[in-house]
Design a protein around this motif. Structure first.
Motif, PDB file in Angstrom:
ATOM      1  N   ARG A   1       0.834  -1.211   0.000  1.00 19.22           N
ATOM      2  CA  ARG A   1       0.000   0.000   0.000  1.00 19.22           C
ATOM      3  C   ARG A   1       0.864   1.255   0.000  1.00 19.22           C
ATOM      4  O   ARG A   1       2.025   1.255   0.437  1.00 19.22           O
ATOM      5  CB  ARG A   1      -0.913  -0.001   1.218  1.00 19.22           C
ATOM      6  N   MET A   2       0.271   2.341  -0.485  1.00 18.17           N
ATOM      7  CA  MET A   2       0.976   3.616  -0.588  1.00 18.17           C
ATOM      8  C   MET A   2       1.041   4.336   0.753  1.00 18.17           C
ATOM      9  O   MET A   2       2.044   4.958   1.090  1.00 18.17           O
ATOM     10  CB  MET A   2       0.280   4.507  -1.625  1.00 18.17           C
TER      11      MET A   2
ATOM     12  N   ALA B   1      -5.060  -0.318  -2.086  1.00 17.83           N
ATOM     13  CA  ALA B   1      -3.733   0.141  -2.494  1.00 17.83           C
ATOM     14  C   ALA B   1      -3.382   1.493  -1.875  1.00 17.83           C
ATOM     15  O   ALA B   1      -2.226   1.767  -1.552  1.00 17.83           O
ATOM     16  CB  ALA B   1      -3.649   0.226  -4.018  1.00 17.83           C
ATOM     17  N   LEU B   2      -4.374   2.335  -1.692  1.00 16.59           N
ATOM     18  CA  LEU B   2      -4.147   3.627  -1.044  1.00 16.59           C
ATOM     19  C   LEU B   2      -3.787   3.460   0.427  1.00 16.59           C
ATOM     20  O   LEU B   2      -3.098   4.307   1.002  1.00 16.59           O
ATOM     21  CB  LEU B   2      -5.375   4.511  -1.172  1.00 16.59           C
ATOM     22  N   GLY B   3      -4.266   2.385   1.036  1.00 13.38           N
ATOM     23  CA  GLY B   3      -3.944   2.146   2.429  1.00 13.38           C
ATOM     24  C   GLY B   3      -5.131   1.990   3.346  1.00 13.38           C
ATOM     25  O   GLY B   3      -4.974   1.948   4.571  1.00 13.38           O
ATOM     26  N   VAL B   4      -6.336   1.904   2.783  1.00 18.57           N
ATOM     27  CA  VAL B   4      -7.519   1.657   3.606  1.00 18.57           C
ATOM     28  C   VAL B   4      -7.517   0.180   4.009  1.00 18.57           C
ATOM     29  O   VAL B   4      -7.373  -0.692   3.145  1.00 18.57           O
ATOM     30  CB  VAL B   4      -8.811   1.993   2.840  1.00 18.57           C
TER      31      VAL B   4
END
Length: 276
Positions: free
Chosen positions: A74-75, A149-152
């Motif tokens: 994740r980012m 991928a965003l981090g959720v």
């Protein structure tokens, strides 16, 4: 709902609600109106629902692999804390669902599984559980992976998705109520009846899950036509109550056409082009 209640409890609750709806319409049948239920169709829906649960349990581990991989790379780390964060995430997940649902109607590979749900010719709560088998493996997860991928956290994403599916169970009421101003924001039973309709004037409309705002924003919203009754089922195909034909019929038709098509481009066009 099965994500939040033990399987047996969910099954009993769903069956109780289906039975209550059936009895209500049996007692309050409107003279001249079409029957809200068909015994063979309801039985087929229940058999298909059981198969969906079994295949879902067998394939859940496979579906978790890409989600775990993406989250490991994740980012950012985006915690979901507080009412506002959960509200924002609900809107984001519902937007992902809107795109996924739209794709299920526009991409034949995805439609082959989703067509099972649309095969019911009578809309009632039993139609809500008429779902294709092995949907985890058709690629629909791709639409939710950007949030991961965003981090959720995946648990937050798929918990809200599961709650949205619980909400959608109640969208399949045979006699939908008018919910007043909520009809502007929420996907309601009235809107979802239009989504299931096979009338050419409103086919492929109202793709929202919990919210209807994305349909209104992107031009896919429609009201029920005033001059014609809604009809349900898949237009141009003969109805059947055989569970295996309902589940596999669209897949077999697509694969037959694919094997007969000349060349790779034509084959891919059948698999990933629009249905029909």
């Amino acid at each position: 709902m099965a994500h939040f209640l033990p399987g047996g409890v969910f099954a009993l609750l769903a069956l109780a609600l289906m039975a209550a709806e059936y009895l209500f319409h049996k007692v309050n049948h409107v003279e001249g109106a079409p029957e809200s239920h068909d015994a063979a169709e309801t039985a087929a829906s229940l058999v298909i629902a059981m198969g969906n649960k079994v295949t879902g349990a067998l394939t859940a581990g496979i579906a978790a692999l890409p989600v775990t991989f993406v989250f490991q790379h994740r980012m950012f780390d985006i915690p979901v804390q507080g009412v506002l964060a959960w509200a924002v995430l609900l809107v984001a997940v519902d937007f992902c669902y809107y795109l996924h649902h739209l794709a299920m109607h526009k991409v034949r590979w995805l439609w082959a599984n989703h067509a099972v749900h649309h095969s019911a010719t009578r809309l009632n709560l039993s139609a809500a559980v008429r779902l294709g088998w092995g949907g985890h493996l058709t690629g629909g997860l791709v639409f939710y992976l950007p949030l991961v991928a965003l981090g959720v956290p995946p648990l937050a994403v798929f918990s809200l998705l599961g709650l949205g599916l619980v909400y959608q169970f109640f969208l399949h009421l045979a006699r939908p109520p008018h919910l007043g101003p909520l009809e502007w924001v929420l996907n309601t039973p009235r809107h979802h009846q239009v989504h299931h309709a096979s009338n050419p004037s409103v086919v492929d409309r109202n793709f929202g899950g919990v919210l209807i705002v994305f349909d209104r924003l992107f031009g896919t919203f429609a009201h029920a036509p005033k001059d014609e009754p809604l009809t349900f089922g898949i237009g141009g195909t003969g109805a059947t109550s055989h569970p295996l034909r309902i589940v596999f019929g669209t897949w077999l038709e697509m694969l037959r056409e694919t094997t007969r098509a000349p060349g790779l481009k034509a084959k891919l066009g059948i698999l990933f082009g629009p249905p029909g």
